[in-house]
Design a protein around this motif. Structure first.
Motif, mmCIF file in Angstrom:
data_model
loop_
_atom_site.group_PDB
_atom_site.id
_atom_site.type_symbol
_atom_site.label_atom_id
_atom_site.label_comp_id
_atom_site.label_asym_id
_atom_site.label_seq_id
_atom_site.Cartn_x
_atom_site.Cartn_y
_atom_site.Cartn_z
ATOM 1 N N LEU A 80 -1.347 37.936 0.751
ATOM 2 C CA LEU A 80 -1.354 37.145 -0.520
ATOM 3 C C LEU A 80 -0.670 35.628 -0.398
ATOM 4 O O LEU A 80 0.223 35.676 0.226
ATOM 5 C CB LEU A 80 -0.906 38.057 -1.610
ATOM 6 C CG LEU A 80 -1.566 39.249 -2.035
ATOM 7 C CD1 LEU A 80 -0.795 40.158 -3.150
ATOM 8 C CD2 LEU A 80 -2.870 39.238 -2.210
ATOM 9 N N LEU A 81 -1.086 34.938 -1.470
ATOM 10 C CA LEU A 81 -0.449 33.449 -1.508
ATOM 11 C C LEU A 81 -0.095 32.996 -2.794
ATOM 12 O O LEU A 81 -0.786 33.804 -3.815
ATOM 13 C CB LEU A 81 -1.243 32.536 -0.640
ATOM 14 C CG LEU A 81 -2.616 32.119 -1.265
ATOM 15 C CD1 LEU A 81 -2.636 30.983 -2.248
ATOM 16 C CD2 LEU A 81 -3.742 31.704 -0.244
ATOM 17 N N LEU A 82 0.763 32.289 -3.086
ATOM 18 C CA LEU A 82 0.957 31.588 -4.237
ATOM 19 C C LEU A 82 0.305 30.339 -4.096
ATOM 20 O O LEU A 82 0.638 29.425 -3.410
ATOM 21 C CB LEU A 82 2.617 31.351 -4.392
ATOM 22 C CG LEU A 82 3.078 32.378 -4.982
ATOM 23 C CD1 LEU A 82 4.854 32.116 -5.004
ATOM 24 C CD2 LEU A 82 2.715 32.984 -6.375
ATOM 25 N N PRO A 83 -0.997 30.101 -4.932
ATOM 26 C CA PRO A 83 -1.713 28.811 -4.814
ATOM 27 C C PRO A 83 -0.889 27.638 -5.104
ATOM 28 O O PRO A 83 0.167 27.720 -5.923
ATOM 29 C CB PRO A 83 -2.762 29.059 -5.580
ATOM 30 C CG PRO A 83 -2.786 30.627 -5.677
ATOM 31 C CD PRO A 83 -1.340 31.056 -5.892
ATOM 32 N N ARG A 84 -1.452 26.292 -4.690
ATOM 33 C CA ARG A 84 -0.811 25.282 -5.398
ATOM 34 C C ARG A 84 -0.688 25.195 -6.493
ATOM 35 O O ARG A 84 -1.538 25.602 -6.981
ATOM 36 C CB ARG A 84 -1.701 23.742 -4.471
ATOM 37 C CG ARG A 84 -1.688 23.740 -3.111
ATOM 38 C CD ARG A 84 -2.594 22.451 -2.799
ATOM 39 N NE ARG A 84 -3.804 22.744 -3.237
ATOM 40 C CZ ARG A 84 -4.946 22.532 -2.518
ATOM 41 N NH1 ARG A 84 -4.684 22.093 -1.348
ATOM 42 N NH2 ARG A 84 -6.143 22.816 -2.564
ATOM 43 N N GLY A 85 0.290 24.717 -7.035
ATOM 44 C CA GLY A 85 0.484 24.507 -8.540
ATOM 45 C C GLY A 85 0.930 25.898 -9.050
ATOM 46 O O GLY A 85 0.832 25.773 -10.446
ATOM 47 N N GLU A 86 0.944 27.078 -8.609
ATOM 48 C CA GLU A 86 1.079 28.182 -9.093
ATOM 49 C C GLU A 86 2.545 28.639 -8.591
ATOM 50 O O GLU A 86 2.741 28.618 -7.527
ATOM 51 C CB GLU A 86 0.056 29.156 -8.812
ATOM 52 C CG GLU A 86 0.375 30.552 -9.396
ATOM 53 C CD GLU A 86 0.113 30.749 -10.908
ATOM 54 O OE1 GLU A 86 0.822 31.099 -11.380
ATOM 55 O OE2 GLU A 86 -0.886 30.205 -11.269
ATOM 56 N N THR A 87 3.177 29.092 -9.530
ATOM 57 C CA THR A 87 4.563 29.727 -9.109
ATOM 58 C C THR A 87 4.764 31.051 -9.783
ATOM 59 O O THR A 87 5.689 31.722 -9.339
ATOM 60 C CB THR A 87 5.818 29.008 -9.724
ATOM 61 O OG1 THR A 87 5.507 28.963 -11.322
ATOM 62 C CG2 THR A 87 5.725 27.318 -9.279
ATOM 63 N N GLU A 88 3.885 31.661 -10.314
ATOM 64 C CA GLU A 88 3.891 33.159 -10.885
ATOM 65 C C GLU A 88 3.001 34.047 -10.446
ATOM 66 O O GLU A 88 3.560 35.267 -10.281
ATOM 67 C CB GLU A 88 3.799 32.913 -12.390
ATOM 68 C CG GLU A 88 4.909 32.416 -13.088
ATOM 69 C CD GLU A 88 6.236 32.848 -13.216
ATOM 70 O OE1 GLU A 88 6.331 33.891 -13.001
ATOM 71 O OE2 GLU A 88 7.187 31.927 -12.902
ATOM 72 N N ARG A 89 1.845 33.875 -10.008
ATOM 73 C CA ARG A 89 0.921 34.878 -9.782
ATOM 74 C C ARG A 89 0.325 34.760 -8.318
ATOM 75 O O ARG A 89 -0.280 33.563 -7.901
ATOM 76 C CB ARG A 89 -0.166 34.572 -10.621
ATOM 77 C CG ARG A 89 0.139 34.977 -12.027
ATOM 78 C CD ARG A 89 -0.860 34.781 -13.137
ATOM 79 N NE ARG A 89 -1.536 33.467 -13.100
ATOM 80 C CZ ARG A 89 -2.862 33.158 -13.381
ATOM 81 N NH1 ARG A 89 -3.648 34.258 -13.821
ATOM 82 N NH2 ARG A 89 -3.416 31.947 -13.167
ATOM 83 N N TRP A 90 0.460 35.837 -7.615
ATOM 84 C CA TRP A 90 -0.143 35.842 -6.262
ATOM 85 C C TRP A 90 -1.463 35.866 -6.118
ATOM 86 O O TRP A 90 -2.107 36.658 -6.985
ATOM 87 C CB TRP A 90 0.520 37.048 -5.597
ATOM 88 C CG TRP A 90 1.940 36.691 -5.103
ATOM 89 C CD1 TRP A 90 3.075 37.172 -6.154
ATOM 90 C CD2 TRP A 90 2.613 36.365 -3.948
ATOM 91 N NE1 TRP A 90 4.135 36.921 -5.432
ATOM 92 C CE2 TRP A 90 4.065 36.217 -4.406
ATOM 93 C CE3 TRP A 90 2.058 35.656 -2.996
ATOM 94 C CZ2 TRP A 90 4.738 35.677 -3.436
ATOM 95 C CZ3 TRP A 90 2.958 35.165 -1.890
ATOM 96 C CH2 TRP A 90 4.156 35.135 -2.255
ATOM 97 N N GLY A 91 -2.298 35.141 -5.324
ATOM 98 C CA GLY A 91 -3.871 35.509 -5.345
ATOM 99 C C GLY A 91 -4.359 35.444 -3.741
ATOM 100 O O GLY A 91 -3.480 35.699 -2.777
ATOM 101 N N VAL A 92 -5.497 35.659 -3.802
ATOM 102 C CA VAL A 92 -6.070 35.867 -2.383
ATOM 103 C C VAL A 92 -6.426 34.481 -1.718
ATOM 104 O O VAL A 92 -6.752 33.475 -2.348
ATOM 105 C CB VAL A 92 -7.384 36.450 -2.369
ATOM 106 C CG1 VAL A 92 -7.258 38.096 -2.915
ATOM 107 C CG2 VAL A 92 -8.364 35.930 -3.363
ATOM 108 N N PRO A 93 -6.122 34.464 -0.512
ATOM 109 C CA PRO A 93 -6.349 33.072 0.354
ATOM 110 C C PRO A 93 -7.895 32.745 0.325
ATOM 111 O O PRO A 93 -8.754 33.644 0.346
ATOM 112 C CB PRO A 93 -5.832 33.261 1.748
ATOM 113 C CG PRO A 93 -5.449 34.800 1.788
ATOM 114 C CD PRO A 93 -5.599 35.497 0.478
ATOM 115 N N GLY A 94 -8.426 31.643 0.243
ATOM 116 C CA GLY A 94 -9.618 31.117 0.299
ATOM 117 C C GLY A 94 -9.624 29.662 -0.064
ATOM 118 O O GLY A 94 -8.643 29.043 -0.869
#
Length: 192
Positions: A80-94
């Protein structure tokens, strides 16, 4: 009404629906400002993206050092990753499809760029058609986003600067997940 990339999206969505009839295929309408819509209204419109749910088998985990007292962990892990601009919610890469790419190629490239990890893609688990429009304007832009299961094949966590705020392998999912990570994560967590 002007419909940007509609034929392209319809063709690819229909192909995914024929090849994977049991995979959810959804449409979402998204209202955006005129300024935001300008990014879609160009000579080569935005066409969509590819995302991955990458799982690593315990056998593929790096070896622990001789000074580590920890017991080996035999649980699979998801990337999982923390997208650019995000500090709270882990997401799927892509991320977004570049000129000449298909969804699978974009998904693999984005995983590598964002995380440093290589993977082989499996079947999709979601096909999402987004319709972007400005309220009261006579045009819309269409994009297709495909989410794939994937298996780790190599690489170490090493994101390119500016691609993500963080990347990590999780045996137990964190509480704070983005929409698509949460959606796929419910099924993954229930596998036991």
């Amino acid at each position: 009404m002007t419909q940007l990339a509609l034929d392209w999206v319809r063709e690819r969505r229909a192909a995914y629906e024929r090849a994977y009839p049991d995979v959810p295929s959804e449409t979402r309408e998204v209202s955006v400002s005129a300024a935001a819509f300008a990014a879609f209204d160009r000579s080569e419109p935005y066409r969509g993206s590819g995302y991955t749910w990458v799982v690593r088998d315990p056998a593929d985990a790096p070896s622990t050092s001789a000074s580590t007292d920890a017991e080996p962990d035999d649980r699979p892990r998801v990337l999982l990753l923390l997208p650019r601009g995000e500090t709270e919610r882990w997401g799927v890469p892509g991320g977004g499809i570049e000129s000449g790419e298909d969804h699978k190629t974009a998904a693999r490239r984005e995983v590598r760029e964002e995380t440093g990890v290589d993977c082989v893609l499996g079947d999709p688990w979601l096909v999402l058609h987004r319709v972007w429009s400005v309220p009261d304007e006579p045009k819309a832009s269409h994009s297709l986003h495909v989410f794939f299961d994937a298996t780790y094949t190599g690489g170490d966590l090493a994101p390119q600067p500016g691609e993500a705020n963080g990347v990590a392998w999780f045996a137990t999912l964190p509480d704070r997940l983005g929409e698509f990570a949460a959606r796929r994560g419910r099924r993954w967590s229930a596998r036991d």
